[in-house]
Write a protein that holds these residues in place. Structure first.
Motif, mmCIF file in Angstrom:
data_model
loop_
_atom_site.group_PDB
_atom_site.id
_atom_site.type_symbol
_atom_site.label_atom_id
_atom_site.label_comp_id
_atom_site.label_asym_id
_atom_site.label_seq_id
_atom_site.Cartn_x
_atom_site.Cartn_y
_atom_site.Cartn_z
ATOM 1 N N LYS A 1 0.724 -1.309 -0.041
ATOM 2 C CA LYS A 1 -0.036 0.145 0.042
ATOM 3 C C LYS A 1 0.964 1.437 -0.079
ATOM 4 N N PRO A 2 0.154 2.525 -0.489
ATOM 5 C CA PRO A 2 1.002 3.691 -0.268
ATOM 6 C C PRO A 2 1.241 4.146 1.101
ATOM 7 N N PRO A 3 2.249 4.894 1.362
ATOM 8 C CA PRO A 3 2.179 5.565 2.591
ATOM 9 C C PRO A 3 0.966 6.221 2.899
ATOM 10 N N GLU A 4 0.692 6.187 4.317
ATOM 11 C CA GLU A 4 -0.528 7.092 5.096
ATOM 12 C C GLU A 4 0.106 8.240 5.705
ATOM 13 N N LEU A 5 -0.362 9.445 5.686
ATOM 14 C CA LEU A 5 0.155 10.395 6.558
ATOM 15 C C LEU A 5 -0.431 10.393 7.827
ATOM 16 N N MET A 6 0.493 10.380 8.949
ATOM 17 C CA MET A 6 0.116 10.686 10.266
ATOM 18 C C MET A 6 -0.140 11.792 11.173
ATOM 19 N N PHE A 7 1.265 12.460 11.046
ATOM 20 C CA PHE A 7 1.603 13.818 11.551
ATOM 21 C C PHE A 7 2.425 14.473 10.806
ATOM 22 N N VAL A 8 2.149 15.747 10.978
ATOM 23 C CA VAL A 8 3.168 16.887 10.228
ATOM 24 C C VAL A 8 3.670 17.824 11.407
ATOM 25 N N TYR A 9 4.902 18.142 11.326
ATOM 26 C CA TYR A 9 5.650 19.173 12.260
ATOM 27 C C TYR A 9 5.949 20.431 11.222
ATOM 28 N N SER A 10 5.503 21.376 11.587
ATOM 29 C CA SER A 10 6.156 22.468 10.850
ATOM 30 C C SER A 10 6.648 23.571 11.908
ATOM 31 N N TYR A 11 7.963 23.844 11.513
ATOM 32 C CA TYR A 11 8.962 24.511 12.375
ATOM 33 C C TYR A 11 8.594 24.237 13.836
ATOM 34 N N GLU A 12 8.707 22.733 14.140
ATOM 35 C CA GLU A 12 9.024 22.012 15.306
ATOM 36 C C GLU A 12 7.428 22.090 16.171
ATOM 37 N N LYS A 13 6.603 22.545 15.390
ATOM 38 C CA LYS A 13 5.240 22.586 16.092
ATOM 39 C C LYS A 13 4.238 21.536 15.044
ATOM 40 N N LEU A 14 3.402 20.884 16.026
ATOM 41 C CA LEU A 14 2.522 19.937 15.370
ATOM 42 C C LEU A 14 1.449 20.778 14.679
ATOM 43 N N SER A 15 1.482 20.461 13.261
ATOM 44 C CA SER A 15 0.545 20.911 12.181
ATOM 45 C C SER A 15 -0.721 20.348 11.882
ATOM 46 N N ASN A 28 -2.460 16.230 12.645
ATOM 47 C CA ASN A 28 -2.810 15.078 13.122
ATOM 48 C C ASN A 28 -3.947 14.373 12.275
ATOM 49 N N GLU A 29 -3.670 13.383 11.338
ATOM 50 C CA GLU A 29 -4.538 12.700 10.469
ATOM 51 C C GLU A 29 -5.370 11.823 11.533
ATOM 52 N N SER A 30 -6.063 12.379 12.422
ATOM 53 C CA SER A 30 -6.693 11.565 13.665
ATOM 54 C C SER A 30 -6.260 10.239 13.871
ATOM 55 N N VAL A 31 -4.905 10.263 14.310
ATOM 56 C CA VAL A 31 -4.241 9.126 14.511
ATOM 57 C C VAL A 31 -4.579 8.789 16.343
ATOM 58 N N PRO A 32 -4.579 7.484 16.551
ATOM 59 C CA PRO A 32 -4.885 7.182 17.851
ATOM 60 C C PRO A 32 -4.022 7.707 18.830
ATOM 61 N N SER A 33 -4.463 7.909 20.220
ATOM 62 C CA SER A 33 -3.515 8.646 21.271
ATOM 63 C C SER A 33 -2.352 7.431 21.635
#
Lengths: 115, 108
Positions: A41-55, A57-62
């Motif tokens: 399968k292709p990669p699925e995005l989980m999280f993105v950090y922009s300038y060290e801040k979480l920008s 969160n693709e509804s990822v479990p805690s």
């Protein structure tokens, strides 16, 4: 050789364990990403950090907890994972997080197996 | 959300043959990227396209950004055994959207 370094390459853990995945880049990139990839399968995005801040969160479990200690490092803390969380976890970085289209460069991933 | 249709899903070709694969979308993108992934490794960037109509080559690889901004193709000329792997297209507007991948197998 990839310029995004991920450790460990392989990780086997039980459902009650706590572990962390690490990612490092020294290209001066200001955006860093976590992806999950299941077989064929292709990669699925989980999280993105922009300038060290979480920008993003693709509804990822805690049970997945990202951390960006500085502009070169990205961690993914794991706790109480489920067998279906077994996958290849990929880290990526790009020059900037905006829509300028800068390509993402990927690490070789951590192959995670949950027993 | 945005969907990328990548075809073919798999190809089994003879060494020396040319290969063509493409991606289409219902939405426009401002960047198209092509990656190759080998077993046990992460995706490696092959070609990046930034303008509609852009045609870019990287050795035996050639890719184009469709003029409608909704499609892209990748050609590989004179395939060799090390071309084996999974090829992913990816379109970017805000975030990256991946196609389903094309698995390429090359028979020596």
């Amino acid at each position: 050789d990839t310029e995004v370094t991920q450790t460990p390459k392989h990780l086997v853990m039980g459902m009650t364990n706590k572990k962390s995945l690490k990612c490092e880049q020294h290209m001066g990139h200001r955006a860093m990403y976590w992806y999950k990839q299941k077989a064929k399968k292709p990669p699925e995005l989980m999280f993105v950090y922009s300038y060290e801040k979480l920008s993003i969160n693709e509804s990822v479990p805690s049970r997945f907890s990202p951390e960006c200690p500085n502009s070169s490092l990205l961690n993914l803390h794991l706790h109480a994972l489920q067998p279906e969380d077994s996958a290849l976890y990929l880290c990526a970085s790009s020059q900037d997080p905006g829509g300028a289209g800068q390509p993402q460069h990927f690490g070789d991933g951590t192959r995670l197996s949950i027993l | 959300g945005q969907q990328l249709n990548q075809s073919p899903q798999s190809m089994f070709i003879q060494e020396g043959e040319d290969v063509s694969m493409n991606c289409t979308s219902s939405s426009i993108f401002n960047t198209w990227l092509w990656y190759k992934q080998d077993p046990g490794e992460g995706p490696v960037l092959l070609i990046a396209l930034y303008k509609a109509g852009e045609l870019t080559s990287n050795g035996r690889l050639t890719a184009q950004f469709g003029i409608t901004r909704k499609d892209s193709f990748l050609n590989i000329s004179a395939s060799i055994p090390s071309d084996v792997g999974i090829y992913f297209c990816a379109g970017r507007l805000d975030m990256l959207t991946f196609g389903g991948g094309t698995r390429l197998m090359v028979k020596p």
